[in-house]
Design an enzyme around this catalytic site. Structure first.
Site, PDB file in Angstrom:
ATOM      1  N   ASN A 192       0.878  -1.169   0.000  1.00 32.67           N
ATOM      2  CA  ASN A 192       0.000   0.000   0.000  1.00 32.67           C
ATOM      3  C   ASN A 192       0.921   1.226   0.000  1.00 32.67           C
ATOM      4  O   ASN A 192       1.489   1.586   1.024  1.00 32.67           O
ATOM      5  CB  ASN A 192      -0.848  -0.075   1.282  1.00 32.67           C
ATOM      6  CG  ASN A 192      -1.942   0.968   1.318  1.00 32.67           C
ATOM      7  OD1 ASN A 192      -1.858   1.992   0.645  1.00 32.67           O
ATOM      8  ND2 ASN A 192      -2.957   0.703   2.110  1.00 32.67           N
ATOM      9  N   LYS A 203       3.475   0.852   2.965  1.00 32.65           N
ATOM     10  CA  LYS A 203       3.115  -0.139   3.989  1.00 32.65           C
ATOM     11  C   LYS A 203       3.122  -1.510   3.335  1.00 32.65           C
ATOM     12  O   LYS A 203       2.691  -1.637   2.177  1.00 32.65           O
ATOM     13  CB  LYS A 203       1.730   0.153   4.560  1.00 32.65           C
ATOM     14  CG  LYS A 203       1.655   1.461   5.299  1.00 32.65           C
ATOM     15  CD  LYS A 203       0.265   1.728   5.840  1.00 32.65           C
ATOM     16  CE  LYS A 203       0.229   3.131   6.439  1.00 32.65           C
ATOM     17  NZ  LYS A 203      -1.079   3.716   6.539  1.00 32.65           N
ATOM     18  N   ARG A 224      -2.745  -1.766  -3.504  1.00 37.94           N
ATOM     19  CA  ARG A 224      -3.821  -0.785  -3.485  1.00 37.94           C
ATOM     20  C   ARG A 224      -3.588   0.191  -4.634  1.00 37.94           C
ATOM     21  O   ARG A 224      -2.501   0.761  -4.764  1.00 37.94           O
ATOM     22  CB  ARG A 224      -3.796  -0.033  -2.164  1.00 37.94           C
ATOM     23  CG  ARG A 224      -4.842   1.035  -2.096  1.00 37.94           C
ATOM     24  CD  ARG A 224      -4.781   1.723  -0.767  1.00 37.94           C
ATOM     25  NE  ARG A 224      -5.810   2.736  -0.685  1.00 37.94           N
ATOM     26  CZ  ARG A 224      -5.806   3.683   0.229  1.00 37.94           C
ATOM     27  NH1 ARG A 224      -4.850   3.727   1.125  1.00 37.94           N
ATOM     28  NH2 ARG A 224      -6.760   4.572   0.260  1.00 37.94           N
ATOM     29  N   HIS A 249     -11.725   5.246  -1.063  1.00 38.81           N
ATOM     30  CA  HIS A 249     -11.718   4.474   0.194  1.00 38.81           C
ATOM     31  C   HIS A 249     -12.549   3.203   0.063  1.00 38.81           C
ATOM     32  O   HIS A 249     -13.045   2.654   1.055  1.00 38.81           O
ATOM     33  CB  HIS A 249     -12.268   5.297   1.388  1.00 38.81           C
ATOM     34  CG  HIS A 249     -11.360   6.409   1.828  1.00 38.81           C
ATOM     35  ND1 HIS A 249     -11.810   7.669   2.138  1.00 38.81           N
ATOM     36  CD2 HIS A 249     -10.023   6.438   2.021  1.00 38.81           C
ATOM     37  CE1 HIS A 249     -10.792   8.437   2.489  1.00 38.81           C
ATOM     38  NE2 HIS A 249      -9.694   7.703   2.421  1.00 38.81           N
ATOM     39  N   GLY A 262      -7.160  11.026   5.306  1.00 39.82           N
ATOM     40  CA  GLY A 262      -8.149  11.245   4.256  1.00 39.82           C
ATOM     41  C   GLY A 262      -9.509  10.893   4.845  1.00 39.82           C
ATOM     42  O   GLY A 262      -9.595   9.992   5.683  1.00 39.82           O
ATOM     43  N   ARG A 312      -6.533  18.360   3.178  1.00 41.44           N
ATOM     44  CA  ARG A 312      -7.322  18.620   1.958  1.00 41.44           C
ATOM     45  C   ARG A 312      -8.613  19.349   2.319  1.00 41.44           C
ATOM     46  O   ARG A 312      -9.187  19.093   3.379  1.00 41.44           O
ATOM     47  CB  ARG A 312      -7.663  17.302   1.254  1.00 41.44           C
ATOM     48  CG  ARG A 312      -6.488  16.697   0.512  1.00 41.44           C
ATOM     49  CD  ARG A 312      -6.836  15.340  -0.058  1.00 41.44           C
ATOM     50  NE  ARG A 312      -6.174  14.277   0.667  1.00 41.44           N
ATOM     51  CZ  ARG A 312      -6.520  12.993   0.605  1.00 41.44           C
ATOM     52  NH1 ARG A 312      -7.521  12.614  -0.157  1.00 41.44           N
ATOM     53  NH2 ARG A 312      -5.851  12.088   1.295  1.00 41.44           N
ATOM     54  N   ARG A 322      -5.104  14.210  17.075  1.00 37.99           N
ATOM     55  CA  ARG A 322      -4.652  14.107  18.470  1.00 37.99           C
ATOM     56  C   ARG A 322      -4.148  15.465  18.948  1.00 37.99           C
ATOM     57  O   ARG A 322      -4.449  15.896  20.060  1.00 37.99           O
ATOM     58  CB  ARG A 322      -3.534  13.063  18.597  1.00 37.99           C
ATOM     59  CG  ARG A 322      -4.071  11.655  18.761  1.00 37.99           C
ATOM     60  CD  ARG A 322      -2.977  10.662  18.613  1.00 37.99           C
ATOM     61  NE  ARG A 322      -2.457  10.700  17.249  1.00 37.99           N
ATOM     62  CZ  ARG A 322      -1.906   9.690  16.611  1.00 37.99           C
ATOM     63  NH1 ARG A 322      -1.755   8.548  17.223  1.00 37.99           N
ATOM     64  NH2 ARG A 322      -1.479   9.803  15.383  1.00 37.99           N
ATOM     65  N   GLY A 367      -8.519   6.092  11.670  1.00 36.75           N
ATOM     66  CA  GLY A 367      -7.860   6.655  12.858  1.00 36.75           C
ATOM     67  C   GLY A 367      -8.719   7.548  13.734  1.00 36.75           C
ATOM     68  O   GLY A 367      -8.792   7.351  14.948  1.00 36.75           O
ATOM     69  N   GLY A 378     -12.162   8.104  13.388  1.00 40.02           N
ATOM     70  CA  GLY A 378     -13.442   7.446  13.674  1.00 40.02           C
ATOM     71  C   GLY A 378     -13.312   6.366  14.743  1.00 40.02           C
ATOM     72  O   GLY A 378     -14.212   6.186  15.575  1.00 40.02           O
ATOM     73  N   GLU A 379     -12.176   5.667  14.758  1.00 37.97           N
ATOM     74  CA  GLU A 379     -12.004   4.563  15.710  1.00 37.97           C
ATOM     75  C   GLU A 379     -11.586   5.043  17.097  1.00 37.97           C
ATOM     76  O   GLU A 379     -11.821   4.341  18.082  1.00 37.97           O
ATOM     77  CB  GLU A 379     -10.927   3.591  15.185  1.00 37.97           C
ATOM     78  CG  GLU A 379     -11.365   2.819  13.956  1.00 37.97           C
ATOM     79  CD  GLU A 379     -10.190   2.182  13.204  1.00 37.97           C
ATOM     80  OE1 GLU A 379      -9.088   2.064  13.789  1.00 37.97           O
ATOM     81  OE2 GLU A 379     -10.375   1.831  12.027  1.00 37.97           O
ATOM     82  N   GLU A 399      -7.936  -2.352   5.375  1.00 33.53           N
ATOM     83  CA  GLU A 399      -7.859  -2.332   3.905  1.00 33.53           C
ATOM     84  C   GLU A 399      -6.886  -3.390   3.387  1.00 33.53           C
ATOM     85  O   GLU A 399      -7.129  -4.013   2.354  1.00 33.53           O
ATOM     86  CB  GLU A 399      -7.403  -0.943   3.434  1.00 33.53           C
ATOM     87  CG  GLU A 399      -8.451   0.119   3.627  1.00 33.53           C
ATOM     88  CD  GLU A 399      -7.872   1.510   3.793  1.00 33.53           C
ATOM     89  OE1 GLU A 399      -7.008   1.708   4.675  1.00 33.53           O
ATOM     90  OE2 GLU A 399      -8.288   2.405   3.047  1.00 33.53           O
TER      91      GLU A 399
HETATM   92  P1  ADP Z   1      -4.567   7.319   7.107  1.00 31.42           P
HETATM   93  O1  ADP Z   1      -5.684   7.968   6.357  1.00 31.42           O
HETATM   94  O2  ADP Z   1      -3.235   7.949   6.836  1.00 31.42           O
HETATM   95  O3  ADP Z   1      -4.562   5.798   7.075  1.00 31.42           O
HETATM   96  P2  ADP Z   1      -5.393   6.994   9.862  1.00 31.42           P
HETATM   97  O4  ADP Z   1      -6.625   6.225   9.555  1.00 31.42           O
HETATM   98  O5  ADP Z   1      -4.285   6.311  10.566  1.00 31.42           O
HETATM   99  O6  ADP Z   1      -4.825   7.757   8.605  1.00 31.42           O
HETATM  100  O7  ADP Z   1      -5.850   8.254  10.752  1.00 31.42           O
HETATM  101  C1  ADP Z   1      -4.938   9.219  11.178  1.00 31.42           C
HETATM  102  C2  ADP Z   1      -5.701  10.243  12.037  1.00 31.42           C
HETATM  103  O8  ADP Z   1      -6.246   9.540  13.169  1.00 31.42           O
HETATM  104  C3  ADP Z   1      -4.808  11.354  12.576  1.00 31.42           C
HETATM  105  O9  ADP Z   1      -5.458  12.618  12.470  1.00 31.42           O
HETATM  106  C4  ADP Z   1      -4.680  10.969  14.039  1.00 31.42           C
HETATM  107  O10 ADP Z   1      -4.505  12.093  14.863  1.00 31.42           O
HETATM  108  C5  ADP Z   1      -6.021  10.336  14.318  1.00 31.42           C
HETATM  109  N1  ADP Z   1      -5.971   9.529  15.531  1.00 31.42           N
HETATM  110  C6  ADP Z   1      -5.308   8.368  15.735  1.00 31.42           C
HETATM  111  N2  ADP Z   1      -5.441   7.965  17.038  1.00 31.42           N
HETATM  112  C7  ADP Z   1      -6.194   8.920  17.650  1.00 31.42           C
HETATM  113  C8  ADP Z   1      -6.679   9.096  18.987  1.00 31.42           C
HETATM  114  N3  ADP Z   1      -6.413   8.216  19.952  1.00 31.42           N
HETATM  115  N4  ADP Z   1      -7.437  10.186  19.247  1.00 31.42           N
HETATM  116  C9  ADP Z   1      -7.702  11.084  18.279  1.00 31.42           C
HETATM  117  N5  ADP Z   1      -7.287  10.972  17.007  1.00 31.42           N
HETATM  118  C10 ADP Z   1      -6.539   9.913  16.698  1.00 31.42           C
END
Ligand code: ADP
Length: 394
Positions: A14, A21, A94, A182, A213, A242, A286, A329, A331-332, A380
């Site tokens: 990816n 990755k 990907r 996505h 994204g 973006r 974060r 990131g 959302g989770e 993914e």
């Molecule tokens: P990508 O689109 O590069 O795969 P990710 O799905 O890893 O990105 O998401 C990255 C985002 O998730 C960043 O803005 C990061 O700050 C946020 N994030 C990751 N862990 C946390 C957390 N514990 N609390 C808040 N935001 C988080």
């Protein structure tokens, strides 16, 4: 030896503009993984073993890679060394754009590569970085099947009215339309919904992929009906850097009145906008959530408002709403972001369980909520591995 130990392995690549990755799967299990970040500046590799434990990463050598595809000559022998005599059956990649033609993964041939090269103008900041490692892998190991998995493919089921921009119809025929991205993340979520959220799996669900994204997808019966992303991965929700949805007139203004060049506008919209541009603090949630700078707060407020607005818009495309799923990131992990979005959707019948949300539980809506809300981790790379395996019938 048991069957699992002899099962052929699938590699997954990816690649982005400055990172790559990689993972290796035995069935559904990731037995090796890692990434190289900072390529072009200060490349750094990391890797994990079968239990997620840190292991020695591939040695990038004395001459550091300047583009992500140059990492492959280090990864393949490193993996072979770790995997022993187990057979690598294929590598899945990907690929952001599959154009109008590809609604499913495809085995890479020189003809397919030429077709995908022609799509580079549709995703100039992503597609070349996806294709380069495929070419490199084919050069390094011509016998090893390579499988392209497209982020647009899952959305090819969207009805015409969802795909069309109101430009002259010839533009639509030419392929200037809403594709959505996505897709591998959404497809993975769709695949686990029957087990994880059975009461909404066959209903009308909006999945919000909120990472660096960001986009959201409206699914009916686990099939994509609508997406917030459009012709490129710039449309829809605001993202880390973006802009998301933007009046096309703003672009004209920047070009004609402010005298910006096309390259400057591209840089502005892709790399200096979104959370970074609004907050002036960071693109990273974060940092935004822990900052006491009022503009960081404002950026997060704009984001949550926009996500809620788009969820409502997708509900119209779906003819109603049974559930919302948060993934990626933000959302989770970002409970305050989910809370603000869910509160703004309360009029749709979404009642947040504040405690469950704070504790990052899987179901974050109350038992009586008319619209269910879930948090489900996306994967993914596993989706790519499944596709590569299925395509080869191994
Ligand atoms: P990508 O689109 O590069 O795969 P990710 O799905 O890893 O990105 O998401 C990255 C985002 O998730 C960043 O803005 C990061 O700050 C946020 N994030 C990751 N862990 C946390 C957390 N514990 N609390 C808040 N935001 C988080």
């Amino acid at each position: 030896m048991n069957a699992a130990a002899t099962e052929a392995l699938i590699g997954v690549i990816n690649a982005g503009s400055s990172s790559l990755k990689f993972s290796f799967y035995e069935g559904e299990r990731r037995i090796l993984g890692g990434q190289v970040d900072g390529i072009g500046a200060h490349p750094a590799a990391s890797a994990t073993g079968p239990a997620g434990e840190k292991i020695a990463p591939p040695d990038l050598g004395a001459k550091p890679p300047t583009v992500p595809s140059e990492v492959l000559p280090a990864i393949l022998p490193w993996a072979r060394d770790k995997l022993g005599d187990r057979r690598l059956a294929a590598v899945g990649h990907r690929v952001v754009h599959g154009g109008l033609r590809y609604s499913r993964p495809a085995r890479v041939t020189p003809e397919l590569l030429a077709e995908l090269e022609a799509l580079v103008p549709l995703a100039p900041l992503h597609e070349p970085y996806n294709l380069a490692p495929i070419k490199m892998a084919m050069t390094l190991n011509p016998e090893l099947p390579q499988v392209a998995c497209f982020d647009t493919a899952f959305h090819r089921t969207a009805p015409d009215v969802e795909q069309a921009f109101a430009l002259p119809y010839s533009f639509y025929e030419e392929g200037i339309r809403r594709y959505g991205f996505h897709g591998l993340s959404y497809e993975y979520i769709a695949s686990v919904l029957p087990e994880r959220a059975p009461e909404i799996a066959n209903g009308r669900v909006v999945v919000a992929h909120l990472g660096n994204g960001c986009s959201a997808c409206g699914m009916r019966d686990r099939v994509s009906i609508a997406s917030t992303m459009g012709f490129t991965a710039l449309d829809g929700l605001p993202m880390g850097t973006r802009c998301g949805e933007l009046d096309a007139g703003v672009v004209l203004y920047l070009l004609q009145q402010k005298g910006m060049s096309a390259d400057e506008v591209t840089e502005l919209l892709y790399r200096r906008s979104g959370m970074l541009g609004l907050s002036g603090v960071s693109s990273d949630f974060r940092e935004l959530l822990s900052s006491d700078n009022p503009r960081a707060r404002f950026a997060v407020d704009v984001f949550c408002h926009s996500v809620a607005r788009h969820i409502a818009s997708l509900a119209v495309a779906l003819g109603g709403l049974d559930g919302v799923v948060f993934t990626a990131g933000v959302g989770e992990n970002a409970a305050p972001v989910r809370a603000a979005i869910c509160r703004a959707c309360s009029w749709l019948g979404l009642e947040l369980d504040e405690t469950a949300n704070r504790e990052n539980r899987e179901r974050v809506s109350t038992p009586g909520s008319k619209v269910a809300a879930y948090v489900i981790r996306t994967d993914e790379n596993l989706m790519i591995a499944r596709h590569a395996r299925a395509l080869l019938g191994s």
